[in-house]
Scaffold this active site. Structure first.
Site, PDB file in Angstrom:
ATOM      1  N   MET A 187     -33.472  15.042  37.191  1.00  0.00           N
ATOM      2  CA  MET A 187     -33.125  16.245  38.570  1.00  0.00           C
ATOM      3  C   MET A 187     -33.198  17.288  38.280  1.00  0.00           C
ATOM      4  O   MET A 187     -32.685  18.389  38.592  1.00  0.00           O
ATOM      5  CB  MET A 187     -31.767  15.319  39.392  1.00  0.00           C
ATOM      6  CG  MET A 187     -32.294  14.240  38.915  1.00  0.00           C
ATOM      7  SD  MET A 187     -30.780  13.630  40.403  1.00  0.00           S
ATOM      8  CE  MET A 187     -29.311  14.084  40.171  1.00  0.00           C
ATOM      9  N   GLN A 213     -30.016  20.921  27.238  1.00  0.00           N
ATOM     10  CA  GLN A 213     -31.214  21.235  25.242  1.00  0.00           C
ATOM     11  C   GLN A 213     -30.931  19.835  25.460  1.00  0.00           C
ATOM     12  O   GLN A 213     -31.842  18.567  24.508  1.00  0.00           O
ATOM     13  CB  GLN A 213     -29.394  21.549  24.442  1.00  0.00           C
ATOM     14  CG  GLN A 213     -29.993  21.071  22.933  1.00  0.00           C
ATOM     15  CD  GLN A 213     -31.728  21.917  22.954  1.00  0.00           C
ATOM     16  OE1 GLN A 213     -32.344  23.151  23.618  1.00  0.00           O
ATOM     17  NE2 GLN A 213     -33.179  21.502  22.398  1.00  0.00           N
ATOM     18  N   HIS A 217     -31.976  17.517  28.087  1.00  0.00           N
ATOM     19  CA  HIS A 217     -33.218  17.422  28.821  1.00  0.00           C
ATOM     20  C   HIS A 217     -34.090  17.425  27.390  1.00  0.00           C
ATOM     21  O   HIS A 217     -35.038  16.699  26.972  1.00  0.00           O
ATOM     22  CB  HIS A 217     -33.214  17.764  30.088  1.00  0.00           C
ATOM     23  CG  HIS A 217     -32.800  17.671  30.973  1.00  0.00           C
ATOM     24  ND1 HIS A 217     -31.949  18.410  31.624  1.00  0.00           N
ATOM     25  CD2 HIS A 217     -32.142  16.376  31.719  1.00  0.00           C
ATOM     26  CE1 HIS A 217     -30.988  17.736  32.805  1.00  0.00           C
ATOM     27  NE2 HIS A 217     -30.980  16.496  32.188  1.00  0.00           N
ATOM     28  N   GLU A 226     -27.927   9.218  27.022  1.00  0.00           N
ATOM     29  CA  GLU A 226     -27.116   8.275  26.925  1.00  0.00           C
ATOM     30  C   GLU A 226     -25.924   8.544  27.772  1.00  0.00           C
ATOM     31  O   GLU A 226     -25.002   7.231  27.964  1.00  0.00           O
ATOM     32  CB  GLU A 226     -26.174   6.961  26.058  1.00  0.00           C
ATOM     33  CG  GLU A 226     -27.303   7.244  24.873  1.00  0.00           C
ATOM     34  CD  GLU A 226     -27.227   5.905  23.588  1.00  0.00           C
ATOM     35  OE1 GLU A 226     -26.871   6.265  22.793  1.00  0.00           O
ATOM     36  OE2 GLU A 226     -28.340   4.780  22.887  1.00  0.00           O
TER      37      GLU A 226
HETATM   38  O1  PAF Z   1     -30.143  10.731  35.379  1.00  0.00           O
HETATM   39  C1  PAF Z   1     -30.736  11.701  36.223  1.00  0.00           C
HETATM   40  O2  PAF Z   1     -30.681  12.892  36.256  1.00  0.00           O
HETATM   41  C2  PAF Z   1     -31.401  11.070  37.849  1.00  0.00           C
HETATM   42  O3  PAF Z   1     -30.279   9.948  38.365  1.00  0.00           O
HETATM   43  C3  PAF Z   1     -32.666   9.890  37.572  1.00  0.00           C
HETATM   44  C4  PAF Z   1     -32.738   9.394  36.178  1.00  0.00           C
HETATM   45  C5  PAF Z   1     -33.813  11.129  37.304  1.00  0.00           C
HETATM   46  C6  PAF Z   1     -32.694   9.260  38.882  1.00  0.00           C
HETATM   47  O4  PAF Z   1     -33.552  10.418  39.703  1.00  0.00           O
END
Ligand code: PAF
Length: 292
Positions: free
Chosen positions: A40, A45, A47, A160
């Site tokens: 989102m 870091q 991501h 996680e």
């Molecule tokens: O974990 C997230 O950032 C959100 O829940 C996701 C998996 C991108 C879905 O919108």
């Protein structure tokens, strides 16, 4: 679509699903794999480590940046959720590689009907986050299913920290006979132990420092769980947060890692996890730790 060229990065950016799907069709070969990292935005870091794992394991990597309205049960949380696409693009460009970014509008994803599908996740949705955020997992299931249908990934990578979400996505994939391999990846933490989260952007420096208490308490709970019952560990955690006035404990639960049902009596054959949600200045922070 447009392509941005940075030093060693070529980023193919798509705002519309049809163009993305055409592009993926044109580059996919029978042997090549697509790795997918749904986000989102407000990238950190944690991501980037998911992206690095995907890049190492797949020929192509797609990242999505989309603040999904149907998974927010609290309108203020949705409106205040950080939206930082330009900064996100800069961070991705620092990976120095070729990458595909899907950053759609709400219209492109929901086509005028901003509604969640109803899912049955065999009860996983009724615990913890599900209790405190009604409708949240229907929203997550809806968007992840839709994104999987658009990207058709071979592998998808989830942090996680949102362990309940990870189990729910795995369940959704199984129940819908989807072929994507869903992988959980280790939590990234600040040097003081605070789990990295897009929501941390809304914390003051002091709150970030105080946030160390969350992981410290989880580690304390892990130690105590070796010789104490789940109930007495929970009472200990509740006392820790009663003494601390800046954080409000929303829940602490020790649960079976697979079913997410609360641990009432320890069973040596089961794997347990502690889950926690706290609120600081209207900002919800969650974290989790494996206990055995
Ligand atoms: O974990 C997230 O950032 C959100 O829940 C996701 C998996 C991108 C879905 O919108």
């Amino acid at each position: 679509m447009f392509a941005l060229n940075f030093n060693k990065t070529t980023m193919h950016i798509f705002k519309e699903k049809e163009a993305l799907m055409d592009h993926l069709k044109s580059i996919k070969t029978p042997d090549s794999t697509i790795g997918f990292v749904p986000t989102m935005g407000a990238l950190h870091q944690g991501h980037l480590s998911l992206m690095q794992q995907s890049l190492a394991e797949n020929e192509n990597t797609v990242v999505s940046v989309f603040v999904n309205p149907t998974q927010f049960n609290n309108p203020e949380d949705l409106s205040k959720y950080p939206r930082t696409l330009e900064a996100d693009i800069t961070k991705i460009s620092e990976l120095n590689t070729e990458i595909i970014l899907y950053a759609p509008s709400v219209e492109d994803v929901y086509e005028g009907k901003i509604l969640s599908q109803e899912f049955d996740f065999d009860g996983l949705e009724n615990q913890m986050e599900g209790k405190f955020r009604p409708g949240h997992f229907n929203g997550v299931g809806t968007i992840v299913k839709r994104l999987f249908e658009i990207v058709n990934p071979t592998n998808a990578y989830f942090g996680e920290k949102d362990f309940q979400q990870l189990q729910i996505v795995k369940k959704m994939v199984k129940k819908n006979n989807m072929t994507v391999n869903v992988q959980g990846c280790a939590i990234y933490r600040e040097s003081n132990g605070l789990a990295m989260s897009s929501r941390n952007e809304r914390l003051s420096e002091q709150q970030k420092m105080d946030g160390a208490l969350i992981y410290k308490t989880l580690n304390g709970a892990k130690e105590k769980f070796k010789t104490n019952s789940a109930k007495s560990v929970t009472e200990w955690v509740e006392k820790v947060f009663e003494k601390n006035t800046s954080f409000e404990l929303e829940y602490f639960q020790i649960a079976d890692e697979t079913t997410l049902l609360p641990c009432l009596r320890k069973n040596k054959t089961k794997k347990y996890r502690a889950f926690i949600a706290v609120i600081v200045n209207n900002i919800r922070l969650i974290d989790t730790i494996s206990l055995n």
